[in-house]
Design an enzyme around this catalytic site. Structure first.
Site, PDB file in Angstrom:
ATOM      1  N   LYS A   1      -1.578  -1.364  -4.065  1.00  0.00           N
ATOM      2  CA  LYS A   1      -2.535  -0.263  -4.111  1.00  0.00           C
ATOM      3  C   LYS A   1      -1.695   1.000  -4.205  1.00  0.00           C
ATOM      4  O   LYS A   1      -1.019   1.372  -3.239  1.00  0.00           O
ATOM      5  CB  LYS A   1      -3.434  -0.247  -2.871  1.00  0.00           C
ATOM      6  CG  LYS A   1      -4.424   0.921  -2.878  1.00  0.00           C
ATOM      7  CD  LYS A   1      -5.274   0.962  -1.615  1.00  0.00           C
ATOM      8  CE  LYS A   1      -6.214   2.165  -1.650  1.00  0.00           C
ATOM      9  NZ  LYS A   1      -7.001   2.295  -0.394  1.00  0.00           N
TER      10      LYS A   1
ATOM     11  N   TYR B   1       0.868  -1.180   0.000  1.00  0.00           N
ATOM     12  CA  TYR B   1       0.000   0.000   0.000  1.00  0.00           C
ATOM     13  C   TYR B   1       0.902   1.227   0.000  1.00  0.00           C
ATOM     14  O   TYR B   1       1.528   1.550   1.007  1.00  0.00           O
ATOM     15  CB  TYR B   1      -0.895  -0.041   1.238  1.00  0.00           C
ATOM     16  CG  TYR B   1      -1.945   1.039   1.348  1.00  0.00           C
ATOM     17  CD1 TYR B   1      -2.269   1.888   0.302  1.00  0.00           C
ATOM     18  CD2 TYR B   1      -2.649   1.196   2.541  1.00  0.00           C
ATOM     19  CE1 TYR B   1      -3.245   2.857   0.426  1.00  0.00           C
ATOM     20  CE2 TYR B   1      -3.636   2.160   2.682  1.00  0.00           C
ATOM     21  CZ  TYR B   1      -3.925   2.988   1.625  1.00  0.00           C
ATOM     22  OH  TYR B   1      -4.896   3.947   1.761  1.00  0.00           O
TER      23      TYR B   1
END
Length: 311
Positions: free
Chosen positions: A166, A138
Site C-alpha cells: 500500500k 504499508y
C-alpha cells in the site's frame, strides 16, 4: 484463502464504536455488507482508518475474528499487524495468521524509530522469514516520519512472503515500482485521489477511505475504465477528487465517520487522542463535499452521487 488477484477497490474500514466506546460489531457487520453491495471487493481492517493505535491487543484479535465471520470469504481481508518492534510484529502477525479468513497482513514501515533503508530491509526480511501469512508493506511517510524508497520496495518485492504494497507517495515513484518489481508483487495506491491514474499506470487498484462514501461512484469509474469509456472514468475521478480531499481536511477518520453517521450507518465517534467533528467543522466539511451546510447534522441519503447518474 481469498486472493488479491481480482481486487481493485478495497476499503480501509473504520472501527465503529458504541456509546460506551466499545467496538460496535453490529454496526460493523452492517457496514461490511453495505460496502460489498456497493462494489468494494476487499478490506483492510485494523489500519490507520480503523484507529488501530487505540485498540488493545485483545480488541484487535476480537475485531479480526468478528470481521472474518462477517465477510465470510466473499472478498479478501488484509489485517493490520505492524509496529515499530520487529519481534512484536512477528509474534502478532503469526497470531493473526491463525484466524480463519484473514488472508493477508498489512505491516507498516516502522514509525518513530526512523529506520534508514538498510534497517527497513532488515526489518521486513526478518518478518518475511519468520511469519506464516503473506503480507503487504504499508509505506505512508506522512504518518511514520520515514519513507521507504522505491529501490528498497523493488528489492523487497523479490521476497517470497511479501506480496504487495500500500503505497502513499508520488505517481512517479509508483511508475518505477510497477516497472521494476517482481511480477507477482501487487501495488495499491493508498491515496484516493490517485485511484484512476494509478490503475492506468498498472497498479492493481486503491486501498481507499473515500469508498466508505463513494464506493458506487468509484466502482463505476473503474468499470468505465475497463469498458474503454475513458471520458466518463476521468469525469468521475474529477468529480471525486475534491470530495476525497475534503475527507482528510480534519484528522481521519473523523470526517468519514461524520458522514457515515449522518447516513444512518452509526459508526460512532473516534477514540482519543482524536475527537469527532464539532458543528462548525461539520458545516465546513459539508460545503467541501458539495452538500447543504447542515447536511451532516441531518439525515443524509446513502447515495451522494446522483448528479453523475445521467452520464
Amino acid at each position: 484463502m481469498a486472493t488479491l488477484i481480482d481486487a481493485d477497490l478495497l476499503t480501509a474500514i473504520v472501527t465503529p464504536f458504541d456509546e460506551n466506546n466499545k467496538i460496535d460489531f453490529s454496526s460493523l457487520e452492517k457496514l461490511v455488507n453495505y460496502l460489498i453491495g456497493q462494489g468494494c471487493n476487499g478490506f483492510v481492517v485494523g489500519g490507520t482508518t480503523g484507529e488501530t493505535p487505540t485498540l488493545t491487543h485483545d480488541e484487535k484479535i476480537d475485531l479480526y475474528k468478528h470481521f472474518s465471520q462477517f465477510v465470510n470469504k466473499r472478498v479478501p481481508i488484509i489485517a493490520g499487524t505492524g509496529s515499530n518492534n520487529t519481534a512484536e510484529t512477528i509474534a502478532f502477525t503469526n497470531e493473526v495468521a491463525q484466524i480463519e479468513g484473514i488472508d493477508y497482513a498489512l505491516i507498516v514501515v516502522p514509525p518513530y524509530n526512523k529506520p534508514n533503508q538498510r534497517s527497513m530491509v532488515a526489518h521486513f526480511s526478518a518478518i518475511n522469514d519468520a511469519t506464516k501469512i503473506p503480507f503487504l508493506i504499508y509505506n505512508i511517510p506522512g504518518r511514520t516520519g520515514v519513507k521507504m524508497e522505491k529501490e528498497t520496495i523493488v528489492q523487497l518485492s523479490r521476497l517470497d512472503n511479501i506480496k504487495g504494497i500500500k503505497q502513499c507517495a508520488s505517481l512517479e515513484e509508483m511508475e518505477y515500482i510497477i516497472e521494476n518489481k517482481d511480477p507477482d508483487f501487487q501495488v495499491f495506491t493508498g491515496e484516493d485521489t490517485q485511484a484512476l491514474t494509478a490503475r492506468l499506470l498498472g497498479a492493481n487498484g486503491v486501498i481507499s477511505v473515500a469508498s466508505h462514501i463513494y464506493a458506487n461512484q468509484m466502482r463505476r469509474m473503474y468499470d468505465s475504465l475497463y469498458e474503454g469509456n475513458y471520458p466518463l472514468a476521468a469525469k468521475i475521478q474529477r468529480w471525486l477528487t475534491p470530495r476525497m480531499q475534503a475527507l482528510f481536511m480534519y484528522p481521519s477518520p473523523a470526517p468519514v465517520k461524520a458522514v457515515l453517521n449522518a447516513q444512518g450507518l452509526n459508526v460512532g465517534g473516534c477514540r482519543l487522542p482524536l475527537v469527532e467533528l464539532n458543528d462548525e467543522e461539520k458545516i465546513t466539511l459539508a460545503q467541501r463535499l458539495g452538500l447543504d451546510d447542515n447536511a451532516l447534522m441531518q439525515k443524509l441519503p446513502l447515495d451522494l452521487g446522483k448528479e453523475l447518474e445521467d452520464d
